[in-house]
Design an enzyme around this catalytic site. Structure first.
Site, PDB file in Angstrom:
ATOM      1  N   SER A 139       8.454  48.815  40.603  1.00 56.35           N
ATOM      2  CA  SER A 139       7.712  49.937  40.056  1.00 56.35           C
ATOM      3  C   SER A 139       6.433  49.468  39.364  1.00 56.35           C
ATOM      4  O   SER A 139       5.584  48.819  39.987  1.00 56.35           O
ATOM      5  CB  SER A 139       8.626  50.737  39.120  1.00 56.35           C
ATOM      6  OG  SER A 139       8.099  52.011  38.851  1.00 56.35           O
ATOM      7  N   GLU A 233      10.747  58.733  48.228  1.00 54.85           N
ATOM      8  CA  GLU A 233      10.027  58.506  46.967  1.00 54.85           C
ATOM      9  C   GLU A 233       8.583  59.008  47.039  1.00 54.85           C
ATOM     10  O   GLU A 233       7.922  58.882  48.083  1.00 54.85           O
ATOM     11  CB  GLU A 233       9.990  57.019  46.631  1.00 54.85           C
ATOM     12  CG  GLU A 233      11.315  56.411  46.255  1.00 54.85           C
ATOM     13  CD  GLU A 233      11.147  55.030  45.652  1.00 54.85           C
ATOM     14  OE1 GLU A 233      10.541  54.938  44.572  1.00 54.85           O
ATOM     15  OE2 GLU A 233      11.618  54.059  46.267  1.00 54.85           O
ATOM     16  N   HIS A 263      14.545  55.912  43.417  1.00 51.83           N
ATOM     17  CA  HIS A 263      13.616  54.886  42.940  1.00 51.83           C
ATOM     18  C   HIS A 263      14.370  53.718  42.304  1.00 51.83           C
ATOM     19  O   HIS A 263      15.252  53.903  41.477  1.00 51.83           O
ATOM     20  CB  HIS A 263      12.664  55.529  41.921  1.00 51.83           C
ATOM     21  CG  HIS A 263      11.612  54.622  41.383  1.00 51.83           C
ATOM     22  ND1 HIS A 263      10.629  54.069  42.168  1.00 51.83           N
ATOM     23  CD2 HIS A 263      11.379  54.171  40.111  1.00 51.83           C
ATOM     24  CE1 HIS A 263       9.835  53.331  41.421  1.00 51.83           C
ATOM     25  NE2 HIS A 263      10.273  53.370  40.174  1.00 51.83           N
TER      26      HIS A 263
END
Length: 295
Positions: A139, A233, A263
């Site tokens: 991320s 996502e 995620h």
């Protein structure tokens, strides 16, 4: 084909996380949710506080066997989480044969861009003095891993042998593509979430600056890259487009898109087949490249 557990996991994240995160405009709430993760620490690893390059962090080591060196940068939207919250991932990689250092970089909005990148770069440079290594991140941490590699390349500093990137944020200016098509399908985020987090991290900085959004950088000279991202996502295109651009510039880059998963599903290594496969694949990829190339 996705496992039944992937469907159940995504449903649980949608019910218990997405609804509570909302637009992610309340940093205190975001931190309570992200920092309150309940995944267990993998027992096959040990965890020890440390410091590299003046940056605090955590060493994660396998309890037995030889290991390769891995620098891991945690995610959390640039505003939350820590090496401790990410032990399910770093411990999972340690169990697969890596000695990991995870920096506890400064977080926004108290410390906006480029503070986190600078901390990660300083720690990476100190880590790289110990010999050849790989780098990984998820991320926001995937964003920082790419930013560290680009900065190291431009400054003539040691480069990692390879990088594994789990659902990285590569474009802080994006408003189209999967940001729109997956707006309702993403189990964890909605597009407004990233629209709110970006300015908190950037503090007025241009979101198209290549140092903040790697998709706008020239990736020439980066080491082999492996991207894992969920098909549903809103960040899907960040991985797919970054891998495509890297390949167009001669970089060995692969993006594998997993169906259904939420995620950073790698947190569920202990119970989700897709998480085990992702970490197994990433570990094998980094192991394959760890003995080749330059430090």
């Amino acid at each position: 084909m996705a496992s039944l557990r992937a469907y159940i996991g995504a449903w649980m994240v949608r019910r218990n996380v997405r609804a509570r995160l909302g637009a992610m405009d309340d940093i205190a709430q975001v931190r309570r949710i992200f920092d309150g993760a309940t995944f267990p620490d993998p027992p096959a690893a040990t965890y020890e506080s440390g410091s590299l390059g003046g940056v605090a962090g955590e060493w994660v080591r396998p309890r037995s066997g030889d290991s390769l060196r891995l620098f891991y940068i945690h995610g959390g939207g640039f505003v939350a989480c820590s090496p401790k919250t990410h032990r399910p991932v770093t411990g999972g990689l340690a169990a697969r044969g890596f000695t990991v250092f995870a920096p506890d970089y400064r977080l926004a909005p108290e410390n906006p861009f480029p503070a986190g990148r600078d901390d990660a770069l300083a720690a990476w440079c100190a880590f790289a003095e110990g010999g050849p290594a790989c780098i990984a991140g998820d991320s926001a941490g995937g964003n920082l891993a790419l930013a560290v590699m680009l900065a190291a390349r431009d400054r003539g500093l040691p480069m990692p042998r390879a990088a594994a990137l789990f659902s990285p944020v590569t474009d802080l200016a994006a408003t189209t593509g999967s940001r729109v098509s997956n707006a309702l399908r993403d189990a964890m985020f909605n597009p407004q979430s990233l629209a709110n987090l970006g300015p908190m991290y950037l503090a007025g900085h241009d979101p198209r600056d290549p140092e903040a959004s790697p998709i706008y950088a020239d990736p020439t000279g980066l080491p082999p890259l492996l991207f894992h991202v969920g098909e549903r996502e809103i960040l899907r295109d960040d991985s797919v487009r970054m891998a495509e651009k890297a390949r167009a510039h001669g970089v060995d880059a692969t993006a594998e898109v997993f169906p259904v998963v939420n995620h950073v599903w790698q947190f569920a290594d202990h119970r989700l087949p897709e998480a085990r496969r992702s970490l197994d694949t990433a570990a094998a990829f980094m192991r394959r490249h760890a003995g080749a190339g330059r430090a």
